[in-house]
Scaffold this motif. Structure first.
Motif, PDB file in Angstrom:
ATOM      1  N   TYR A 184      57.250  41.668  44.617  1.00 55.21           N
ATOM      2  CA  TYR A 184      57.732  42.804  45.368  1.00 55.21           C
ATOM      3  C   TYR A 184      56.780  43.222  46.562  1.00 55.21           C
ATOM      4  O   TYR A 184      57.261  43.426  47.839  1.00 55.21           O
ATOM      5  CB  TYR A 184      57.743  43.790  44.443  1.00 55.21           C
ATOM      6  N   ASP A 185      55.552  43.294  46.475  1.00 53.91           N
ATOM      7  CA  ASP A 185      54.381  43.509  47.095  1.00 53.91           C
ATOM      8  C   ASP A 185      54.375  42.205  48.452  1.00 53.91           C
ATOM      9  O   ASP A 185      54.212  42.937  49.587  1.00 53.91           O
ATOM     10  CB  ASP A 185      53.197  43.772  46.749  1.00 53.91           C
ATOM     11  N   ILE A 186      54.835  41.223  48.049  1.00 52.03           N
ATOM     12  CA  ILE A 186      54.662  40.280  49.215  1.00 52.03           C
ATOM     13  C   ILE A 186      55.772  40.330  49.973  1.00 52.03           C
ATOM     14  O   ILE A 186      55.757  40.190  51.217  1.00 52.03           O
ATOM     15  CB  ILE A 186      54.588  38.895  48.453  1.00 52.03           C
ATOM     16  N   LEU A 187      56.894  40.729  49.458  1.00 52.42           N
ATOM     17  CA  LEU A 187      58.356  40.760  50.183  1.00 52.42           C
ATOM     18  C   LEU A 187      58.289  42.090  51.009  1.00 52.42           C
ATOM     19  O   LEU A 187      58.937  41.856  52.146  1.00 52.42           O
ATOM     20  CB  LEU A 187      59.393  40.330  49.368  1.00 52.42           C
ATOM     21  N   ARG A 188      57.843  43.137  50.587  1.00 55.69           N
ATOM     22  CA  ARG A 188      57.931  44.371  51.237  1.00 55.69           C
ATOM     23  C   ARG A 188      57.167  44.472  52.533  1.00 55.69           C
ATOM     24  O   ARG A 188      57.416  45.197  53.295  1.00 55.69           O
ATOM     25  CB  ARG A 188      57.687  45.534  50.288  1.00 55.69           C
ATOM     26  N   ARG A 189      56.249  43.729  52.581  1.00 55.97           N
ATOM     27  CA  ARG A 189      55.233  43.435  54.096  1.00 55.97           C
ATOM     28  C   ARG A 189      55.597  42.486  54.824  1.00 55.97           C
ATOM     29  O   ARG A 189      56.032  41.096  54.228  1.00 55.97           O
ATOM     30  CB  ARG A 189      53.875  43.567  53.539  1.00 55.97           C
ATOM     31  N   ASP A 190      55.592  42.423  56.075  1.00 53.01           N
ATOM     32  CA  ASP A 190      56.083  41.711  56.977  1.00 53.01           C
ATOM     33  C   ASP A 190      55.007  40.254  56.929  1.00 53.01           C
ATOM     34  O   ASP A 190      55.590  39.105  56.871  1.00 53.01           O
ATOM     35  CB  ASP A 190      56.307  42.238  58.588  1.00 53.01           C
ATOM     36  N   THR A 191      53.779  40.574  56.856  1.00 49.67           N
ATOM     37  CA  THR A 191      52.729  39.565  56.979  1.00 49.67           C
ATOM     38  C   THR A 191      52.063  39.382  55.649  1.00 49.67           C
ATOM     39  O   THR A 191      51.603  40.460  55.244  1.00 49.67           O
ATOM     40  CB  THR A 191      51.948  39.653  58.179  1.00 49.67           C
ATOM     41  N   LEU A 192      51.734  38.199  55.313  1.00 49.40           N
ATOM     42  CA  LEU A 192      50.762  37.972  53.972  1.00 49.40           C
ATOM     43  C   LEU A 192      49.527  37.349  54.459  1.00 49.40           C
ATOM     44  O   LEU A 192      49.610  36.207  55.111  1.00 49.40           O
ATOM     45  CB  LEU A 192      51.587  37.041  52.872  1.00 49.40           C
ATOM     46  N   VAL A 193      48.441  37.817  54.010  1.00 49.79           N
ATOM     47  CA  VAL A 193      47.092  37.449  54.471  1.00 49.79           C
ATOM     48  C   VAL A 193      46.499  37.270  53.227  1.00 49.79           C
ATOM     49  O   VAL A 193      46.127  37.734  52.336  1.00 49.79           O
ATOM     50  CB  VAL A 193      46.372  38.605  55.267  1.00 49.79           C
ATOM     51  N   LEU A 194      46.044  35.875  53.018  1.00 51.80           N
ATOM     52  CA  LEU A 194      45.274  35.469  51.833  1.00 51.80           C
ATOM     53  C   LEU A 194      43.776  35.078  52.151  1.00 51.80           C
ATOM     54  O   LEU A 194      43.608  34.352  53.466  1.00 51.80           O
ATOM     55  CB  LEU A 194      46.022  34.201  51.297  1.00 51.80           C
ATOM     56  N   SER A 195      42.943  35.208  51.512  1.00 52.47           N
ATOM     57  CA  SER A 195      41.302  34.773  51.764  1.00 52.47           C
ATOM     58  C   SER A 195      41.332  33.366  51.238  1.00 52.47           C
ATOM     59  O   SER A 195      42.119  32.942  50.405  1.00 52.47           O
ATOM     60  CB  SER A 195      40.329  35.640  51.026  1.00 52.47           C
ATOM     61  N   ARG A 196      40.380  32.602  51.365  1.00 54.18           N
ATOM     62  CA  ARG A 196      40.232  31.262  50.801  1.00 54.18           C
ATOM     63  C   ARG A 196      40.123  31.488  49.221  1.00 54.18           C
ATOM     64  O   ARG A 196      40.731  30.685  48.572  1.00 54.18           O
ATOM     65  CB  ARG A 196      38.847  30.601  51.389  1.00 54.18           C
ATOM     66  N   ALA A 197      39.345  32.675  48.943  1.00 53.20           N
ATOM     67  CA  ALA A 197      39.336  32.809  47.421  1.00 53.20           C
ATOM     68  C   ALA A 197      40.585  33.102  46.880  1.00 53.20           C
ATOM     69  O   ALA A 197      40.894  32.470  45.534  1.00 53.20           O
ATOM     70  CB  ALA A 197      38.205  33.789  47.056  1.00 53.20           C
ATOM     71  N   ALA A 198      41.571  33.625  47.454  1.00 56.64           N
ATOM     72  CA  ALA A 198      43.024  34.187  46.963  1.00 56.64           C
ATOM     73  C   ALA A 198      43.618  32.923  46.923  1.00 56.64           C
ATOM     74  O   ALA A 198      44.303  32.734  45.865  1.00 56.64           O
ATOM     75  CB  ALA A 198      43.283  35.103  47.799  1.00 56.64           C
ATOM     76  N   VAL A 199      43.470  31.802  47.792  1.00 53.07           N
ATOM     77  CA  VAL A 199      44.412  30.634  47.938  1.00 53.07           C
ATOM     78  C   VAL A 199      44.074  29.724  46.714  1.00 53.07           C
ATOM     79  O   VAL A 199      44.540  29.289  45.694  1.00 53.07           O
ATOM     80  CB  VAL A 199      44.161  29.880  49.106  1.00 53.07           C
ATOM     81  N   GLU A 200      42.468  29.701  46.366  1.00 54.17           N
ATOM     82  CA  GLU A 200      42.088  28.920  45.198  1.00 54.17           C
ATOM     83  C   GLU A 200      42.607  29.687  43.945  1.00 54.17           C
ATOM     84  O   GLU A 200      43.054  28.924  43.079  1.00 54.17           O
ATOM     85  CB  GLU A 200      40.619  28.832  45.249  1.00 54.17           C
ATOM     86  N   SER A 201      42.621  30.986  43.737  1.00 57.96           N
ATOM     87  CA  SER A 201      42.695  31.750  42.637  1.00 57.96           C
ATOM     88  C   SER A 201      44.447  31.630  42.252  1.00 57.96           C
ATOM     89  O   SER A 201      44.857  31.121  41.063  1.00 57.96           O
ATOM     90  CB  SER A 201      42.363  33.183  42.758  1.00 57.96           C
ATOM     91  N   LEU A 202      44.983  31.698  43.220  1.00 57.93           N
ATOM     92  CA  LEU A 202      46.510  31.615  43.182  1.00 57.93           C
ATOM     93  C   LEU A 202      47.046  30.080  42.794  1.00 57.93           C
ATOM     94  O   LEU A 202      47.704  30.102  41.953  1.00 57.93           O
ATOM     95  CB  LEU A 202      47.367  32.168  44.457  1.00 57.93           C
ATOM     96  N   GLU A 203      46.247  29.490  43.407  1.00 63.93           N
ATOM     97  CA  GLU A 203      46.726  27.725  43.042  1.00 63.93           C
ATOM     98  C   GLU A 203      46.246  27.523  41.453  1.00 63.93           C
ATOM     99  O   GLU A 203      47.174  26.709  40.950  1.00 63.93           O
ATOM    100  CB  GLU A 203      46.054  27.001  44.060  1.00 63.93           C
ATOM    101  N   ALA A 204      45.282  28.016  41.156  1.00 68.28           N
ATOM    102  CA  ALA A 204      44.784  27.708  39.829  1.00 68.28           C
ATOM    103  C   ALA A 204      45.555  28.540  38.920  1.00 68.28           C
ATOM    104  O   ALA A 204      45.890  27.863  37.684  1.00 68.28           O
ATOM    105  CB  ALA A 204      43.323  28.040  39.599  1.00 68.28           C
ATOM    106  N   ARG A 205      46.020  29.535  38.945  1.00 65.59           N
ATOM    107  CA  ARG A 205      46.993  30.584  38.219  1.00 65.59           C
ATOM    108  C   ARG A 205      48.473  29.773  38.148  1.00 65.59           C
ATOM    109  O   ARG A 205      48.950  29.791  37.353  1.00 65.59           O
ATOM    110  CB  ARG A 205      46.805  31.791  38.673  1.00 65.59           C
ATOM    111  N   LEU A 206      49.055  29.108  39.370  1.00 69.13           N
ATOM    112  CA  LEU A 206      50.226  28.913  39.321  1.00 69.13           C
ATOM    113  C   LEU A 206      50.736  27.304  39.200  1.00 69.13           C
ATOM    114  O   LEU A 206      51.569  27.041  39.075  1.00 69.13           O
ATOM    115  CB  LEU A 206      51.044  29.311  40.721  1.00 69.13           C
ATOM    116  N   LYS A 207      49.593  26.392  39.411  1.00 65.34           N
ATOM    117  CA  LYS A 207      49.797  25.005  39.190  1.00 65.34           C
ATOM    118  C   LYS A 207      50.206  24.619  37.836  1.00 65.34           C
ATOM    119  O   LYS A 207      49.651  25.204  36.869  1.00 65.34           O
ATOM    120  CB  LYS A 207      48.388  24.218  39.692  1.00 65.34           C
TER     121      LYS A 207
END
Length: 207
Positions: A184-207
């Protein structure tokens, strides 16, 4: 896919490879719709409540005799057809939450990330830090980086305190740790900004 990484001062900080199984899925509107409904239903308070006949103050005595008056048969003044009486079939205190399989929730989050990536609305920054925690200084940096007024920033497992304090009064700007990333929060905002740490954390969580 490889994505350019910048700093909050709009300087080049290299590139990062995004996993296709997390950021390269096809758009699924049906999955996103189910997930948004699930989130919004779960956050509803459900504290709406009407008064049933047992909640209305009044006598339980029969208001007049059953027969001979020519009027309808009534047993109590608290009946729903009388002014000040009960409400029938009205809302009651309950939870609006419903179940959604875990694999659907995971797919929805990956789909939301993929939609932002495919639409060119995903920006990866080297780090989300603000040393002085000043809103005015952060606004200047965001304008320099071309990050507008409707942006969700997702950091690592811990969000920098200075950045969070500097951004909290900005309208249209949301800041979340990686474990708080949601559809919901990702879709309600026009732009999504991820830090390097966020990318690594999300990939570890969702792979």
């Amino acid at each position: 896919m490889d994505v350019k990484v910048i700093t909050l001062d709009n300087e080049d900080a290299g590139t990062i490879a995004l996993a296709d199984e997390v950021f390269g899925l096809p758009a699924r509107v049906d999955i996103l719709h189910r997930m948004v409904r699930y989130q919004l239903a779960k956050r509803r308070a459900g504290t709406h409540q009407v008064k049933t006949i047992s909640d209305i103050a009044g006598s339980t005595a029969k208001i007049y005799r059953q027969k001979g008056t020519g009027r309808a048969r009534h047993g109590a003044k608290r009946a729903n057809i009388f002014r000040g009486g009960a409400t029938v079939h009205g809302p009651v205190n309950r939870s609006h939450a419903h179940d959604l399989p875990k694999k659907v929730r995971r797919l929805a989050l990956k789909t939301a990330l993929s939609v932002k990536a495919m639409g060119g609305k995903l920006v990866v920054v080297d780090d989300l830090k603000a040393d002085d925690a000043k809103t005015k200084a952060l606004v200047a940096r965001l304008e320099k980086a071309g990050l507008g007024h409707s942006t969700l920033f997702i950091g690592g497992t811990e969000v920098d305190q200075g950045f969070r304090l500097a951004a909290r009064n900005l309208i249209g700007i949301d800041v979340l740790p990686s474990q708080g990333a949601n559809v919901y929060d990702i879709l309600r905002r026009d732009t999504l900004v991820l830090s390097r740490a966020a990318v690594e954390s999300l990939e570890a969580r969702l792979k």
